[in-house]
Design a protein around this motif. Structure first.
Motif, PDB file in Angstrom:
ATOM      1  N   THR A 196       0.829  -1.205   0.000  1.00  0.00           N
ATOM      2  CA  THR A 196       0.000   0.000   0.000  1.00  0.00           C
ATOM      3  C   THR A 196       0.863   1.255   0.000  1.00  0.00           C
ATOM      4  O   THR A 196       0.604   2.192  -0.757  1.00  0.00           O
ATOM      5  CB  THR A 196      -0.960  -0.012   1.207  1.00  0.00           C
ATOM      6  OG1 THR A 196      -1.781  -1.182   1.124  1.00  0.00           O
ATOM      7  CG2 THR A 196      -1.826   1.228   1.240  1.00  0.00           C
ATOM      8  N   GLU A 197       1.894   1.270   0.818  1.00  0.00           N
ATOM      9  CA  GLU A 197       2.792   2.427   0.865  1.00  0.00           C
ATOM     10  C   GLU A 197       3.444   2.685  -0.492  1.00  0.00           C
ATOM     11  O   GLU A 197       3.488   3.826  -0.958  1.00  0.00           O
ATOM     12  CB  GLU A 197       3.881   2.213   1.917  1.00  0.00           C
ATOM     13  CG  GLU A 197       3.398   2.352   3.334  1.00  0.00           C
ATOM     14  CD  GLU A 197       4.529   2.175   4.343  1.00  0.00           C
ATOM     15  OE1 GLU A 197       5.669   2.561   4.042  1.00  0.00           O
ATOM     16  OE2 GLU A 197       4.247   1.644   5.436  1.00  0.00           O
ATOM     17  N   LYS A 198       3.934   1.629  -1.125  1.00  0.00           N
ATOM     18  CA  LYS A 198       4.587   1.793  -2.427  1.00  0.00           C
ATOM     19  C   LYS A 198       3.589   2.186  -3.506  1.00  0.00           C
ATOM     20  O   LYS A 198       3.904   2.978  -4.389  1.00  0.00           O
ATOM     21  CB  LYS A 198       5.319   0.515  -2.818  1.00  0.00           C
ATOM     22  CG  LYS A 198       6.577   0.286  -2.011  1.00  0.00           C
ATOM     23  CD  LYS A 198       7.288  -0.975  -2.456  1.00  0.00           C
ATOM     24  CE  LYS A 198       8.552  -1.213  -1.670  1.00  0.00           C
ATOM     25  NZ  LYS A 198       9.239  -2.438  -2.077  1.00  0.00           N
ATOM     26  N   ALA A 199       2.376   1.635  -3.440  1.00  0.00           N
ATOM     27  CA  ALA A 199       1.346   2.006  -4.413  1.00  0.00           C
ATOM     28  C   ALA A 199       1.014   3.486  -4.285  1.00  0.00           C
ATOM     29  O   ALA A 199       0.910   4.199  -5.298  1.00  0.00           O
ATOM     30  CB  ALA A 199       0.099   1.153  -4.219  1.00  0.00           C
ATOM     31  N   ILE A 200       0.877   3.974  -3.068  1.00  0.00           N
ATOM     32  CA  ILE A 200       0.589   5.395  -2.845  1.00  0.00           C
ATOM     33  C   ILE A 200       1.722   6.254  -3.412  1.00  0.00           C
ATOM     34  O   ILE A 200       1.476   7.241  -4.102  1.00  0.00           O
ATOM     35  CB  ILE A 200       0.353   5.676  -1.352  1.00  0.00           C
ATOM     36  CG1 ILE A 200      -0.997   5.092  -0.928  1.00  0.00           C
ATOM     37  CG2 ILE A 200       0.410   7.167  -1.037  1.00  0.00           C
ATOM     38  CD1 ILE A 200      -1.246   5.079   0.562  1.00  0.00           C
ATOM     39  N   LYS A 201       2.963   5.869  -3.148  1.00  0.00           N
ATOM     40  CA  LYS A 201       4.108   6.627  -3.672  1.00  0.00           C
ATOM     41  C   LYS A 201       4.115   6.631  -5.198  1.00  0.00           C
ATOM     42  O   LYS A 201       4.404   7.651  -5.826  1.00  0.00           O
ATOM     43  CB  LYS A 201       5.419   6.065  -3.133  1.00  0.00           C
ATOM     44  CG  LYS A 201       5.653   6.395  -1.683  1.00  0.00           C
ATOM     45  CD  LYS A 201       6.963   5.801  -1.181  1.00  0.00           C
ATOM     46  CE  LYS A 201       7.156   6.088   0.298  1.00  0.00           C
ATOM     47  NZ  LYS A 201       8.371   5.471   0.828  1.00  0.00           N
ATOM     48  N   ALA A 202       3.817   5.486  -5.792  1.00  0.00           N
ATOM     49  CA  ALA A 202       3.789   5.403  -7.258  1.00  0.00           C
ATOM     50  C   ALA A 202       2.722   6.331  -7.832  1.00  0.00           C
ATOM     51  O   ALA A 202       2.978   7.080  -8.782  1.00  0.00           O
ATOM     52  CB  ALA A 202       3.538   3.965  -7.700  1.00  0.00           C
TER      53      ALA A 202
END
Length: 109
Positions: free
Chosen positions: A5-11
């Motif tokens: 979720t954190e990486k998806a938000i950053k992307a």
């Protein structure tokens, strides 16, 4: 919050105006190339809280994926993308070779 979720938000936050990413592309950048449905969940539950540019996420064919009962949302997404300079082809898709954002690979800066 889990790492996906954190990486998806950053992307999603990395996509500049005038560009798009596909659901699958975001999922791959977040560490699960088969997690496109998880990206949908992230967009649905966290767009407001994290001020995500949800309208910049499209399907793998370059089209807008809005449920049949949410036609207004699909129209709104198209309006937002066009306001950023994205042009739609006659078949209502976006040329991914022109507008796909490739600037995020999931790696930390």
């Amino acid at each position: 919050m889990n790492p996906f979720t954190e990486k998806a938000i950053k992307a999603i936050q990395s996509i500049p105006p005038g560009y798009v990413m596909t659901y699958g592309q975001v999922a791959a950048a977040a560490g699960n190339r088969r997690g496109a449905r998880q990206v949908v969940r992230v967009l649905h539950s966290m767009s407001g809280k994290h001020n995500l540019p949800w309208h910049r996420i499209i399907n793998a064919k370059g089209g807008i994926s809005a449920p049949a009962d949410a036609k207004e949302k699909g129209n709104r997404q198209r309006q937002l993308l066009e306001a950023e300079g994205i042009r739609f082809l006659p078949n209502d898709t976006i040329d991914l070779s022109t507008y796909r954002w490739l600037g995020f690979d999931g790696e930390e800066e």
